[in-house]
Design a protein around this motif. Structure first.
Motif, PDB file in Angstrom:
ATOM      1  N   SER A  87     -29.363 -64.432  83.217  1.00  0.00           N
ATOM      2  CA  SER A  87     -30.691 -65.034  83.360  1.00  0.00           C
ATOM      3  C   SER A  87     -31.150 -65.567  82.008  1.00  0.00           C
ATOM      4  CB  SER A  87     -31.696 -64.007  83.899  1.00  0.00           C
ATOM      5  OG  SER A  87     -31.774 -62.897  83.026  1.00  0.00           O
ATOM      6  N   VAL A  88     -32.319 -66.204  82.033  1.00  0.00           N
ATOM      7  CA  VAL A  88     -32.906 -66.790  80.825  1.00  0.00           C
ATOM      8  C   VAL A  88     -34.163 -66.010  80.461  1.00  0.00           C
ATOM      9  CG1 VAL A  88     -33.970 -68.869  79.867  1.00  0.00           C
ATOM     10  CG2 VAL A  88     -32.015 -69.074  81.410  1.00  0.00           C
ATOM     11  N   ASN A  89     -34.349 -65.756  79.171  1.00  0.00           N
ATOM     12  CA  ASN A  89     -35.593 -65.137  78.697  1.00  0.00           C
ATOM     13  C   ASN A  89     -36.632 -66.247  78.534  1.00  0.00           C
ATOM     14  OD1 ASN A  89     -37.691 -63.868  77.384  1.00  0.00           O
ATOM     15  ND2 ASN A  89     -36.362 -62.649  76.036  1.00  0.00           N
ATOM     16  N   LEU A  90     -37.435 -66.460  79.580  1.00  0.00           N
ATOM     17  CA  LEU A  90     -38.390 -67.572  79.593  1.00  0.00           C
ATOM     18  C   LEU A  90     -39.467 -67.419  78.521  1.00  0.00           C
ATOM     19  CD1 LEU A  90     -38.808 -67.998  83.453  1.00  0.00           C
ATOM     20  CD2 LEU A  90     -37.424 -69.370  81.892  1.00  0.00           C
ATOM     21  N   ASP A  91     -39.750 -66.174  78.099  1.00  0.00           N
ATOM     22  CA  ASP A  91     -40.772 -65.951  77.062  1.00  0.00           C
ATOM     23  C   ASP A  91     -40.383 -66.575  75.727  1.00  0.00           C
ATOM     24  OD1 ASP A  91     -42.260 -64.533  78.889  1.00  0.00           O
ATOM     25  OD2 ASP A  91     -41.428 -62.580  78.296  1.00  0.00           O
ATOM     26  N   LYS A  92     -39.054 -66.759  75.528  1.00  0.00           N
ATOM     27  CA  LYS A  92     -38.583 -67.303  74.242  1.00  0.00           C
ATOM     28  C   LYS A  92     -38.193 -68.780  74.327  1.00  0.00           C
ATOM     29  CE  LYS A  92     -37.010 -62.909  72.304  1.00  0.00           C
ATOM     30  NZ  LYS A  92     -35.890 -62.178  71.654  1.00  0.00           N
ATOM     31  N   ARG A  93     -38.433 -69.405  75.497  1.00  0.00           N
ATOM     32  CA  ARG A  93     -38.090 -70.823  75.631  1.00  0.00           C
ATOM     33  C   ARG A  93     -39.067 -71.664  74.800  1.00  0.00           C
ATOM     34  NH1 ARG A  93     -37.170 -73.019  81.499  1.00  0.00           N
ATOM     35  NH2 ARG A  93     -35.061 -72.252  81.057  1.00  0.00           N
ATOM     36  N   LYS A  94     -38.521 -72.621  74.044  1.00  0.00           N
ATOM     37  CA  LYS A  94     -39.347 -73.486  73.210  1.00  0.00           C
ATOM     38  C   LYS A  94     -40.107 -74.478  74.097  1.00  0.00           C
ATOM     39  CE  LYS A  94     -36.034 -72.953  69.481  1.00  0.00           C
ATOM     40  NZ  LYS A  94     -34.927 -73.559  68.725  1.00  0.00           N
ATOM     41  N   PRO A  95     -41.379 -74.751  73.763  1.00  0.00           N
ATOM     42  CA  PRO A  95     -42.213 -75.620  74.616  1.00  0.00           C
ATOM     43  C   PRO A  95     -41.636 -77.016  74.831  1.00  0.00           C
ATOM     44  CG  PRO A  95     -43.546 -74.513  72.946  1.00  0.00           C
ATOM     45  CD  PRO A  95     -42.124 -74.242  72.597  1.00  0.00           C
ATOM     46  N   ASP A  96     -40.945 -77.534  73.812  1.00  0.00           N
ATOM     47  CA  ASP A  96     -40.426 -78.904  73.912  1.00  0.00           C
ATOM     48  C   ASP A  96     -38.955 -78.949  74.351  1.00  0.00           C
ATOM     49  OD1 ASP A  96     -39.487 -77.702  71.644  1.00  0.00           O
ATOM     50  OD2 ASP A  96     -39.657 -79.494  70.363  1.00  0.00           O
ATOM     51  N   ALA A  97     -38.415 -77.801  74.817  1.00  0.00           N
ATOM     52  CA  ALA A  97     -36.995 -77.752  75.218  1.00  0.00           C
ATOM     53  C   ALA A  97     -36.754 -78.625  76.444  1.00  0.00           C
ATOM     54  CB  ALA A  97     -36.585 -76.310  75.511  1.00  0.00           C
TER      55      ALA A  97
END
Length: 671
Positions: free
Chosen positions: A388-398
């Protein structure tokens, strides 16, 4: 929670768990981890206890799990094959120990065994001979797979020593070693076939095959760990393990006798680290009370014994950064995405890459974005997998990662066949990885087995412009002088290579056919096609309908073969290989007639037989003057039917009133 809400939730969770059970036991393709499954089962169990009026006897909390497949004979277990209660933490083990002590006192021992990640199997022996093998199924009844189990070398077919009873049942786990799994999965990738996620699925899928000859080609193993008899022969489980080992059964040597729960916890701690050094997968430890009298005193619940429990290891999981997604092109053109990761330590090894399987994994399930922080797991899978992906650490402009539309090697637009997950590059004549991969496959040990010519040499010869097609290999003798000037090849190595190429011209038709690298045509399929069509010309001229009439050739394989031979360049390649002297005609075995008792009679053989292979039955028929037909028609005299024969053939034979006989009845015709 209101009763109405509880009822809806119980029904929803039950339906979900039943589907997961079906995926795991019947399809051998689980879509949820054991840990997550057990958590959902706990949630359902809690709701059912709180609202007992909604408890269904068919609930997953009341059943072992799994269903019986329709391809095999269903056999009822003499003793039910119950499942074990699971735990993932030490505190619950201590509570288990306290319950045991409360029931039977402090004087008892535990046996600790590795929990193999395989397929549960029950074997019945009569007078020392293996007479029946049955899968767990739903715990009450399972599938009889005796013919397939007989191919497993570590399972004795006849006991030669020991004071064993006239009738007994012994249970164990069928599994596949990791190295064998990696090798066989690579072969499937090379053949353009779907790979298995882990060794357990491969072992389970293999047991469900109806061709025992194919099962025999897949190296399975089996550890035995449970003896069942009408009369108790031993006082303890440990004594029975030692006894069955002396009778010739394959028993794991890592089991340990423990005096108390502290010894159990030490054993678990040891194997939580050491399991990664084993040649096979384990997913936990099984803990059993040793004494049989004490086991009887403790008794059972509706689905599991109270005297045993399973401690499950949590799959190793770490967090790291996704650096980029790259793509690999296989020899069949299949494009496989790979996640390149920031190096991280996982299960004792440094992980830099993880499998992504296909486009849906990237865009639908994970919805990956550039430089996501991802959770990587290495449980039953050999290759680490992004969970899975840690959505809390996803960069806003990714930005979302989009699956490529063109081949990374040759820029050809990718195609996707309806019903398949993989995208592939159709440019098999101009895509470098496919060109090199096809030639490397052609020279391989299971195909043309050309001595003196290896994968690196193929790459070098291709990069220098000497070979671009399989047929070019047979023109290399004209370039011997040029090869000597390259510096990389000595005179001796060139001589060995050319000798190996010359010798390969004697390889039989089925090896040449396999070596061509037609999508979905593996070693077994190539053998079946060569046996059925006899010559390459008849095979090339066959329609899809005629192809599917051949033994075990399905629609997808037939379509792939027809497409391959419709390509003019492929036909030209075969003509060049013919001119080079390769074998494109199956060598007929000379049949010596034992009698003419079957003269003028025609037969079709279908299904699996206990005493004979289908090839042996074919030889018997031909040696007595009979003829083998390829498809059922009114001209057919007899259908020789074994276990698990295809329902379509059976139905057609019955409609045409064709006599259906057993292998024994065939022998009676001759005698």
């Amino acid at each position: 929670m209101s009763p109405a809400e509880a009822k809806n939730q119980i029904q929803a969770i039950s339906a979900e768990l039943k589907q997961h059970n079906y995926n795991y036991y019947v399809l051998a393709m689980p879509t949820i981890s054991d840990f997550d499954f057990d958590k959902k089962l706990e949630e359902l169990n809690k709701l059912e206890k709180e609202f007992p009026e909604f408890l269904d006897p068919d609930s997953p909390t009341q059943k072992v799990g799994g269903e019986v497949t329709k391809e095999f004979v269903t056999v009822r277990h003499r003793w039910p094959m119950l499942s074990l209660g699971n735990t993932y933490n030490e505190q619950e083990l201590v509570e288990f120990d306290q319950r045991i002590r409360k029931a039977i006192g402090d004087s008892f021992e535990y046996v600790c065994e590795l929990k193999f990640d395989g397929l549960s199997m029950s074997l019945t022996y009569e007078n020392g001979k293996l007479v029946r093998a049955v899968t767990r199924g739903d715990g009450t009844q399972g599938d009889e797979v005796t013919t397939n189990v007989r191919t497993i070398h570590s399972i004795p077919k006849k006991l030669t020593s020991g004071e064993y009873p006239d009738l007994f049942e012994i249970r164990g786990e069928v599994f596949m070693h990791l190295k064998a799994f990696e090798r066989l999965n690579k072969e499937r990738t090379d053949n353009g076939e779907m790979t298995y996620a882990n060794p357990r699925n491969f072992a389970s899928g293999t047991m469900k095959l109806q061709d025992s000859a194919e099962v025999a080609r897949r190296p399975l193993d089996c550890f035995l760990y449970g003896l069942y008899t009408e009369k108790t022969l031993f006082k303890t489980h440990w004594e029975s393990l030692e006894a069955v080992k002396s009778w010739g059964f394959h028993v794991d040597n890592h089991s340990r006798l423990c005096n108390d729960i502290n010894g159990v916890l030490e054993f678990i701690s040891h194997w939580d680290k050491e399991r990664f050094n084993l040649s096979y997968d384990i997913d936990g430890i099984v803990i059993k009370v040793n004494n049989y009298s004490q086991q009887q005193e403790l008794g059972f619940t509706s689905k599991s014994p109270r005297w045993a429990i399973s401690y499950k290891f949590k799959a190793e999981r770490v967090e790291t950064e996704l650096l980029q997604v790259t793509y690999q092109v296989g020899r069949t053109g299949a494009v496989t995405p790979v996640a390149n990761l920031k190096p991280v330590l996982l299960a004792g090894t440094t992980v830099k890459r993880a499998t992504l399987h296909n486009a849906d994994e990237i865009t639908e399930r994970l919805k990956l974005h550039e430089h996501d922080t991802v959770f990587v797991e290495k449980g039953g899978e050999i290759i680490p997998k992004i969970i899975s992906v840690n959505l809390d650490k996803r960069k806003p402009d990714a930005k979302p990662i989009a699956y490529i539309t063109h081949c990374p090697a040759c820029e050809t637009p990718l195609l996707r066949t309806e019903g398949e997950a993989a995208w592939y590059c159709p440019n098999d004549e101009g895509c470098p990885p496919q060109i090199v991969g096809k030639m490397q496959h052609f020279i391989g040990r299971k195909a043309m087995n050309i001595d003196g010519l290896g994968d690196e040499t193929i790459e070098t010869l291709h990069s220098r412009g000497f070979i671009n097609h399989i047929s070019d290999i047979y023109d290399l003798h004209a370039h011997a002088a040029e090869l000597k000037q390259m510096g990389r090849f000595g005179e001796k190595s060139i001589s060995n290579m050319l000798d190996g190429i010359e010798k390969s011209k004697q390889m039989p038709f089925e090896k040449v056919l396999f070596g061509l690298g037609i999508r979905y045509v593996g070693e077994t399929v190539a053998r079946k096609l060569a046996f059925h069509f006899k010559t390459i010309d008849k095979l090339m001229a066959a329609t899809e309908e005629e192809l599917t009439a051949a033994d075990e050739i399905g629609g997808r394989i037939a379509q792939s073969i027809a497409e391959y031979f419709s390509n003019e360049k492929h036909k030209q390649e075969i003509e060049k290989l013919k001119a080079a002297g390769l074998q494109f005609v199956a060598v007929e075995k000379e049949v010596t007639l034992a009698s003419e008792k079957l003269a003028g009679q025609s037969f079709i053989i279908s299904g699996v037989f206990e005493k004979f292979s289908r090839d042996e039955l074919k030889d018997i028929i031909e040696q007595n003057g009979g003829k083998i037909l390829s498809s059922i028609s009114a001209k057919l005299n007899y259908l020789v039917a074994g276990d698990n024969m295809g329902p379509a053939k059976l139905e057609k034979a019955q409609k045409l009133n064709i006599p259906i006989i057993s292998d024994q009845e065939l022998l009676d015709l001759i005698s």
